[in-house]
Design an enzyme around this catalytic site. Structure first.
Site, PDB file in Angstrom:
ATOM      1  N   LYS A   1     -10.179   2.267  -2.189  1.00 29.52           N
ATOM      2  CA  LYS A   1     -10.362   1.731  -0.844  1.00 29.52           C
ATOM      3  C   LYS A   1     -11.704   2.162  -0.261  1.00 29.52           C
ATOM      4  O   LYS A   1     -12.036   3.350  -0.218  1.00 29.52           O
ATOM      5  CB  LYS A   1      -9.219   2.220   0.040  1.00 29.52           C
ATOM      6  CG  LYS A   1      -9.164   1.624   1.440  1.00 29.52           C
ATOM      7  CD  LYS A   1      -7.879   2.085   2.109  1.00 29.52           C
ATOM      8  CE  LYS A   1      -7.691   1.524   3.508  1.00 29.52           C
ATOM      9  NZ  LYS A   1      -6.388   1.940   4.073  1.00 29.52           N
TER      10      LYS A   1
ATOM     11  N   GLU B   1       0.825  -1.208   0.000  1.00 32.18           N
ATOM     12  CA  GLU B   1       0.000   0.000   0.000  1.00 32.18           C
ATOM     13  C   GLU B   1       0.862   1.262   0.000  1.00 32.18           C
ATOM     14  O   GLU B   1       1.811   1.376   0.775  1.00 32.18           O
ATOM     15  CB  GLU B   1      -0.905   0.002   1.236  1.00 32.18           C
ATOM     16  CG  GLU B   1      -1.876   1.178   1.289  1.00 32.18           C
ATOM     17  CD  GLU B   1      -2.715   1.195   2.556  1.00 32.18           C
ATOM     18  OE1 GLU B   1      -3.766   1.849   2.543  1.00 32.18           O
ATOM     19  OE2 GLU B   1      -2.321   0.550   3.546  1.00 32.18           O
TER      20      GLU B   1
ATOM     21  N   CYS C   1      -5.770  -2.802   2.706  1.00 33.44           N
ATOM     22  CA  CYS C   1      -5.477  -2.611   4.122  1.00 33.44           C
ATOM     23  C   CYS C   1      -6.714  -2.698   5.027  1.00 33.44           C
ATOM     24  O   CYS C   1      -7.159  -3.780   5.333  1.00 33.44           O
ATOM     25  CB  CYS C   1      -4.708  -1.317   4.350  1.00 33.44           C
ATOM     26  SG  CYS C   1      -3.735  -1.324   5.896  1.00 33.44           S
TER      27      CYS C   1
END
Length: 289
Positions: A116, A43, A153
Site C-alpha cells: 500500500k 483488506e 483502500c
C-alpha cells in the site's frame, strides 16, 4: 480471455486470526462453486481492523509474505483453479511492516505482492503507526485469467495510482478495503461519505476504461461500523452489482474485458492525454516561488 468471472468476499471478522482465515477459505470455495475464476478478499481479512488504536501488541498479528497465510491459500488456489487476491499485514523485518496484498495464481504459484502506497492517519484509522509506505511502486499481475492491478483502500482516493496501474496494462483494478462510519455520525454524513467513496472509484473506471472491483468488510468493530457496499463497476462507471451495507456476501460477476476496447475507442481519453503538460503533477503544491 475476453470474459472472466470475478468473485468478491465481503465479510465480518473476529479477533481469532486462524478463524478468520478459515472463514475466508470457506467463502473462496463458495465463490469458486459459483464459477469464480478470480476471488478478491477484503483488506486485512485475517484480523479485526486493529488500526483503530495505537497498540504495540498488534504488531504480533503481522507475518511474512510469502508466509503461513499465503502458503495455505496457495493450496486452495491450486485445488480450485482460482486466482486469490489476499490482503495481509506484512512483517518485512523487525520493526518494518507493510499493508500488503499478495496475488496467488490459479496453479497455486505466488505471483508477487503490492504494498500500500498511501497511508492514512485519521481518528480510528491510525495506519501510519503500523505501516511503512509501499516501496515496490504500482504493480500489475499477469494471472491465468487476466492481467490485474491491485491497490489498497486509501489508494482509492488517488487518480494517479489508478492511472499508472492502468497504463501498466491492468485490465481490472481491484481495491481490497476496510472503511466504515463512526457510530456517532448522522445518516446524511454517512450517505455522503459512501457516495464519495464509490464515486471516486467509478471515476477511475471511466478515466481509464477498465473494470473496477472494490471489496469492503461489514460489521461493527469498536466505534467503527464498516459500511460494506462492495461493488463491481464497468469501464464507463456503471454499477454492475453493489453489495449490502450490513450483510456478509459472496458475489460472482462475469466481466467482459473486451468492453475496455469499446469504451476506449469511443471515448479516447488515453489518446488525447497531453503527457507533455503533466510535469507539475509531481509537485506537492503548485504555488509561487
Amino acid at each position: 480471455m475476453a470474459k472472466v468471472k470475478v468473485g468478491l468476499v465481503q465479510m465480518s471478522c473476529t479477533a481469532d486470526k486462524q478463524q478468520n482465515l478459515q472463514k475466508a477459505i470457506v467463502k473462496v470455495r463458495e465463490a469458486a462453486a459459483k464459477g469464480a475464476q478470480i476471488v478478491c478478499l477484503q483488506e486485512l481479512f485475517t484480523s479485526l481492523y486493529f488500526c483503530d488504536v495505537e497498540n504495540y501488541d498488534n504488531f504480533k498479528l503481522a507475518e511474512a509474505i510469502p508466509g503461513p497465510s499465503t502458503d495455505e491459500l496457495s493450496k486452495v488456489a491450486k485445488e480450485l483453479n482460482v486466482v486469490i487476491i489476499a490482503s495481509l499485514f506484512e512483517k518485512r523485518t523487525h520493526g518494518l511492516y507493510h499493508n500488503t496484498t499478495a496475488v496467488l495464481d490459479a496453479d497455486g504459484s505466488y505471483l508477487g505482492k503490492y504494498r500500500k502506497m498511501h497511508i492514512p492517519d485519521d481518528p480510528g484509522f491510525y495506519e501510519k503507526f503500523y505501516f511503512t509506505p509501499g516501496d515496490l511502486g504500482y504493480k500489475v499481475f499477469k494471472t491465468k485469467y487476466a492481467t490485474i492491478g491491485v491497490l489498497i483502500c486509501w489508494d482509492q482516493w488517488y487518480p494517479e495510482a489508478a492511472r499508472i496501474t492502468a497504463l501498466m496494462g491492468a485490465e481490472i483494478l481491484f481495491y481490497p478495503t476496510a472503511i466504515g462510519w463512526a457510530t456517532s455520525q448522522d445518516d446524511a454524513t454517512n450517505t455522503e461519505q459512501y457516495n464519495a467513496w464509490q464515486t471516486i472509484q467509478r471515476s477511475h473506471a471511466v478515466a481509464n476504461g477498465v473494470h473496477v472491483v472494490s471489496v469492503n468488510r461489514v460489521g461493527q468493530e469498536e466505534e467503527l461500523k464498516f459500511w460494506g457496499g462492495s461493488f463491481f463497476s464497468n469501464p464507463f462507471g456503471s454499477i454492475i452489482h453493489q453489495a449490502s451495507h450490513t450483510d456478509e456476501e459472496v458475489i460472482v460477476q462475469e466481466l467482459d474485458l473486451s468492453k475496455t476496447d469499446h469504451y476506449r475507442t469511443h471515448w479516447p481519453f488515453l489518446r488525447d492525454r497531453r503527457i507533455d503538460s503533466y510535469q507539475p503533477i509531481t509537485k506537492r503544491l503548485i504555488d509561487e516561488d
